[in-house]
Design a protein around this motif. Structure first.
Motif, PDB file in Angstrom:
ATOM      1  N   LEU A   1      28.622  12.915  31.801  1.00 32.76           N
ATOM      2  CA  LEU A   1      28.858  11.785  31.017  1.00 32.76           C
ATOM      3  C   LEU A   1      30.130  12.852  30.464  1.00 32.76           C
ATOM      4  CD1 LEU A   1      27.403   9.097  30.245  1.00 32.76           C
ATOM      5  CD2 LEU A   1      28.186   9.538  32.453  1.00 32.76           C
TER       6      LEU A   1
ATOM      7  N   LEU B   1      30.639  -0.842  38.515  1.00 31.61           N
ATOM      8  CA  LEU B   1      29.476  -1.387  37.906  1.00 31.61           C
ATOM      9  C   LEU B   1      27.987  -0.976  38.798  1.00 31.61           C
ATOM     10  CD1 LEU B   1      30.083  -4.003  35.527  1.00 31.61           C
ATOM     11  CD2 LEU B   1      29.362  -1.568  34.707  1.00 31.61           C
TER      12      LEU B   1
ATOM     13  N   PHE C   1      25.384   8.485  39.110  1.00 29.49           N
ATOM     14  CA  PHE C   1      24.789   7.598  38.199  1.00 29.49           C
ATOM     15  C   PHE C   1      26.209   8.296  36.752  1.00 29.49           C
ATOM     16  CE2 PHE C   1      23.996   7.104  33.798  1.00 29.49           C
ATOM     17  CZ  PHE C   1      23.906   5.876  33.676  1.00 29.49           C
ATOM     18  N   VAL C   2      26.514   9.698  37.054  1.00 32.25           N
ATOM     19  CA  VAL C   2      27.100   9.790  35.947  1.00 32.25           C
ATOM     20  C   VAL C   2      28.679   9.818  37.288  1.00 32.25           C
ATOM     21  CG1 VAL C   2      28.467  12.738  34.646  1.00 32.25           C
ATOM     22  CG2 VAL C   2      25.761  11.474  34.972  1.00 32.25           C
TER      23      VAL C   2
ATOM     24  N   HIS D   1      28.142   0.871  41.320  1.00 29.98           N
ATOM     25  CA  HIS D   1      27.698   1.512  41.507  1.00 29.98           C
ATOM     26  C   HIS D   1      26.875   2.233  40.523  1.00 29.98           C
ATOM     27  CE1 HIS D   1      31.269   3.127  44.234  1.00 29.98           C
ATOM     28  NE2 HIS D   1      30.926   1.928  44.659  1.00 29.98           N
ATOM     29  N   VAL D   2      27.002   2.088  39.576  1.00 33.61           N
ATOM     30  CA  VAL D   2      26.354   2.860  38.118  1.00 33.61           C
ATOM     31  C   VAL D   2      24.596   1.280  38.907  1.00 33.61           C
ATOM     32  CG1 VAL D   2      26.306   2.164  35.663  1.00 33.61           C
ATOM     33  CG2 VAL D   2      28.290   2.732  36.981  1.00 33.61           C
TER      34      VAL D   2
ATOM     35  N   ALA E   1      21.701   3.829  38.326  1.00 31.18           N
ATOM     36  CA  ALA E   1      20.402   4.129  37.538  1.00 31.18           C
ATOM     37  C   ALA E   1      18.595   3.572  37.881  1.00 31.18           C
ATOM     38  CB  ALA E   1      20.997   2.359  36.284  1.00 31.18           C
TER      39      ALA E   1
ATOM     40  N   ALA F   1      34.365   4.555  36.674  1.00 30.00           N
ATOM     41  CA  ALA F   1      33.971   2.994  35.995  1.00 30.00           C
ATOM     42  C   ALA F   1      35.516   3.414  35.043  1.00 30.00           C
ATOM     43  CB  ALA F   1      33.462   2.300  35.666  1.00 30.00           C
ATOM     44  N   PHE F   2      34.770   4.328  34.264  1.00 35.56           N
ATOM     45  CA  PHE F   2      35.596   3.918  32.513  1.00 35.56           C
ATOM     46  C   PHE F   2      37.618   4.761  32.794  1.00 35.56           C
ATOM     47  CE2 PHE F   2      31.867   3.206  31.148  1.00 35.56           C
ATOM     48  CZ  PHE F   2      32.534   1.688  29.627  1.00 35.56           C
TER      49      PHE F   2
ATOM     50  N   ALA G   1      29.912   7.863  38.669  1.00 28.83           N
ATOM     51  CA  ALA G   1      30.126   6.402  39.101  1.00 28.83           C
ATOM     52  C   ALA G   1      30.677   5.856  37.464  1.00 28.83           C
ATOM     53  CB  ALA G   1      29.228   5.617  38.993  1.00 28.83           C
ATOM     54  N   THR G   2      29.631   6.173  36.651  1.00 27.59           N
ATOM     55  CA  THR G   2      29.933   5.689  35.039  1.00 27.59           C
ATOM     56  C   THR G   2      31.391   6.383  34.440  1.00 27.59           C
ATOM     57  OG1 THR G   2      27.623   5.682  35.002  1.00 27.59           O
ATOM     58  CG2 THR G   2      29.061   5.080  32.886  1.00 27.59           C
ATOM     59  N   ALA G   3      31.310   7.430  34.815  1.00 27.90           N
ATOM     60  CA  ALA G   3      32.012   7.780  33.671  1.00 27.90           C
ATOM     61  C   ALA G   3      34.034   7.429  35.277  1.00 27.90           C
ATOM     62  CB  ALA G   3      32.025   9.803  34.396  1.00 27.90           C
TER      63      ALA G   3
END
Length: 258
Positions: free
Chosen positions: A151, A114, A65-66, A116-117, A121, A72-73, A68-70
């Motif tokens: 993150l 998203l 999750f970490v 992956h996020v 999650a 994505a941006f 994927a989220t980092a």
């Protein structure tokens, strides 16, 4: 402005309705195989090193999750920087009447990530139902702090790859190393030799991303309340340092006309 750019990226991808949906489904299916692989391995032994399947799955999914989220941006904007500089397209971000870093990141938000996020999650949330965690308000708040720190820590490594491209004109090499080294935190640090545990805690702080928050939630020895706040502190300091390094690179960038 930043979130407006992110939303525009998502809307642009939604214009390709079915294509975007299929892309997300294929992405989820591909990475879900990682979780299946964890189950196959643990199922053969019941527990490994005192860790159960659901404990390792939570560790794995939190790290996922970490990442994927980092990513994505930050992944795509840092990846394309070297290409932009080689082709003289980086200048447009510096002449725009806005923060160049924010503009670059917002414009290159990866909408399909998203999936992956969501997968990370959802897996974390489902796994929590099978773990004997004694929840308190303080534990929830400290875990959120640690998650935010995680993150920022992973994001700082991605920003570092973009920052050094001002000197090397290549960010993809470091990002490939980052990708290939990621699997090391899919497993508890206690599985590794003491020397590697020290390196991954104090020098390349990958262990702070998911290992220490996980053993804190599970009340295992090795992570107290101050460590959770420390993870947030390390994340803020590390990301701030990489952000300053990125702007230091900007000061030496001479543009396409030089």
């Amino acid at each position: 402005m930043f979130f407006h750019l992110v939303w525009l990226n998502i809307k642009a991808r939604l214009q390709y309705g079915r294509s975007f949906l299929y892309e997300m489904i294929a992405s989820i299916a591909g990475y879900a195989l990682e979780f299946v692989a964890v189950w196959i391995i643990i199922n053969q032994f019941g527990t490994i090193g005192g860790w159960t399947f659901f404990e390792i799955l939570f560790l794995h999914s939190m790290g996922y999750f970490v990442r994927a989220t980092a990513s994505a941006f930050l992944w795509d904007p840092m990846w394309v920087m070297s290409y932009y500089m080689k082709n003289g397209q980086m200048d447009k971000f510096f002449v725009a009447p806005r923060n160049a870093f924010v503009y670059l990141v917002g414009r290159h938000f990866i909408a399909w990530a998203l999936s992956h996020v969501i997968l990370g999650a959802a897996t974390m949330a489902i796994t929590l139902f099978f773990l004997p965690i004694y929840w308190t308000l303080l534990k929830v708040l400290l875990f959120i702090c640690a998650l935010m720190g995680a993150l920022l820590i992973y994001g700082s490594f991605i920003v570092f790859s973009g920052a050094i491209s001002f000197w090397t004109f290549s960010s993809d090499a470091f990002l490939r190393v980052l990708t290939n080294s990621w699997n090391v935190i899919n497993w508890p640090m206690s599985f590794y030799p003491r020397g590697m545990q020290i390196i991954l805690t104090f020098f390349i702080p990958f262990a702070l991303i998911n290992y220490y928050p996980t053993i804190f939630l599970l009340d295992k020895r090795g992570a107290g309340e101050w460590i959770m706040l420390g993870i947030l502190g390390v994340g803020l300091l590390l990301f701030g340092a990489m952000y300053k390094l990125w702007w230091l690179g900007v000061t030496r960038y001479q543009g396409a006309g030089s």
